[in-house]
Design a protein around this motif. Structure first.
Motif, PDB file in Angstrom:
ATOM      1  N   GLU A  23     -54.407  -2.693  -9.396  1.00  0.00           N
ATOM      2  CA  GLU A  23     -55.122  -3.858  -9.927  1.00  0.00           C
ATOM      3  C   GLU A  23     -54.200  -5.088  -9.944  1.00  0.00           C
ATOM      4  O   GLU A  23     -54.606  -6.192  -9.569  1.00  0.00           O
TER       5      GLU A  23
ATOM      6  N   ASN B 218     -53.637  -6.266  -6.320  1.00  0.00           N
ATOM      7  CA  ASN B 218     -54.813  -6.993  -5.830  1.00  0.00           C
ATOM      8  C   ASN B 218     -54.884  -8.392  -6.425  1.00  0.00           C
ATOM      9  O   ASN B 218     -55.213  -9.354  -5.712  1.00  0.00           O
ATOM     10  N   LEU B 219     -54.589  -8.503  -7.679  1.00  0.00           N
ATOM     11  CA  LEU B 219     -54.602  -9.814  -8.333  1.00  0.00           C
ATOM     12  C   LEU B 219     -53.519 -10.715  -7.728  1.00  0.00           C
ATOM     13  O   LEU B 219     -53.762 -11.907  -7.500  1.00  0.00           O
ATOM     14  N   GLN B 220     -52.349 -10.143  -7.449  1.00  0.00           N
ATOM     15  CA  GLN B 220     -51.279 -10.925  -6.827  1.00  0.00           C
ATOM     16  C   GLN B 220     -51.715 -11.444  -5.455  1.00  0.00           C
ATOM     17  O   GLN B 220     -51.430 -12.594  -5.103  1.00  0.00           O
TER      18      GLN B 220
ATOM     19  N   LYS C 179     -54.819 -12.002  -4.463  1.00  0.00           N
ATOM     20  CA  LYS C 179     -55.829 -13.036  -4.689  1.00  0.00           C
ATOM     21  C   LYS C 179     -55.176 -14.349  -5.101  1.00  0.00           C
ATOM     22  O   LYS C 179     -55.555 -15.417  -4.621  1.00  0.00           O
ATOM     23  N   ILE C 180     -54.210 -14.249  -5.984  1.00  0.00           N
ATOM     24  CA  ILE C 180     -53.540 -15.454  -6.466  1.00  0.00           C
ATOM     25  C   ILE C 180     -52.815 -16.169  -5.320  1.00  0.00           C
ATOM     26  O   ILE C 180     -52.812 -17.398  -5.248  1.00  0.00           O
TER      27      ILE C 180
ATOM     28  N   ARG D 123     -54.530 -18.525 -13.098  1.00  0.00           N
ATOM     29  CA  ARG D 123     -54.632 -17.060 -12.948  1.00  0.00           C
ATOM     30  C   ARG D 123     -53.300 -16.345 -13.222  1.00  0.00           C
ATOM     31  O   ARG D 123     -53.274 -15.142 -13.442  1.00  0.00           O
TER      32      ARG D 123
ATOM     33  N   GLU E 264     -53.223 -14.444 -16.438  1.00  0.00           N
ATOM     34  CA  GLU E 264     -53.947 -13.171 -16.326  1.00  0.00           C
ATOM     35  C   GLU E 264     -53.038 -12.102 -15.723  1.00  0.00           C
ATOM     36  O   GLU E 264     -53.010 -10.961 -16.185  1.00  0.00           O
ATOM     37  N   LEU E 265     -52.288 -12.486 -14.696  1.00  0.00           N
ATOM     38  CA  LEU E 265     -51.360 -11.555 -14.055  1.00  0.00           C
ATOM     39  C   LEU E 265     -50.266 -11.123 -15.027  1.00  0.00           C
ATOM     40  O   LEU E 265     -49.954  -9.929 -15.132  1.00  0.00           O
TER      41      LEU E 265
ATOM     42  N   LYS F  92     -51.623  -8.606 -17.450  1.00  0.00           N
ATOM     43  CA  LYS F  92     -51.813  -7.276 -16.851  1.00  0.00           C
ATOM     44  C   LYS F  92     -50.476  -6.551 -16.697  1.00  0.00           C
ATOM     45  O   LYS F  92     -50.390  -5.338 -16.911  1.00  0.00           O
TER      46      LYS F  92
END
Length: 157
Positions: free
Chosen positions: A59, A62-64, A66-67, A78, A81-82, A85
């Motif tokens: 997760e 994936n966020l990294q 997207k960022i 964002r 948020e990272l 997490k």
């Protein structure tokens, strides 16, 4: 001289009355049914932990990704948020490891108590004066080994 012989003879009589035995505690820990069950439980818990941890890591990855595709302005919003997490993953690791060590410590103490109680009960029943752990012996007469008897008692429970 008579006193020395008397003491020597008396010491021999006392020694002759002692009933000794030994157990292989390591073998009991390996072969005790409850210990094997707890080992399987520990393996399952470890696999569950690793699976859940990997999901959290994926997760984050994936966020990294997207960022990295966002504009600078959107990245900043964002990034918090990272960071959250990542902090949650670190907390998950700490609490999971602490809980696991605590639970396995309790299980280990329970198994050792079972072994001690079984040895004590057997020793009383058989009139044994001393029961030693095999690891403490430099030499042992195998006829004094009660490991198999203790293992049968433990596995009947």
């Amino acid at each position: 001289m008579a006193l020395a012989l008397s003491l020597l003879f008396t010491g021999t009589l006392v020694y002759a009355e002692e009933k000794l035995a030994y157990v292989n505690v390591e073998q009991l820990l390996r072969e005790y049914k409850k210990a094997k069950e707890y080992d399987k439980l520990a393996e399952k818990k470890q696999k569950d932990y690793e699976k859940e941890r990997q999901e959290k890591v994926d997760e984050i990855k994936n966020l990294q990704k997207k960022i990295s595709l966002l504009s600078e302005e959107e990245r900043e919003t964002r990034r918090k948020e990272l960071e959250d997490k990542i902090a949650q993953l670190q907390q998950f690791d700490r609490s999971s490891n602490q809980d696991f060590r605590k639970e396995m410590g309790e299980k280990s103490r329970e198994i050792r108590r079972d072994i001690e109680k079984s040895i004590q009960a057997y020793a009383k029943k058989e009139g044994l004066t001393f029961v030693f752990d095999r690891r403490a012996l430099l030499y042992e007469n195998e006829s004094l080994d009660i490991t198999d008897e203790i293992l049968r008692i433990l596995n009947k429970k």
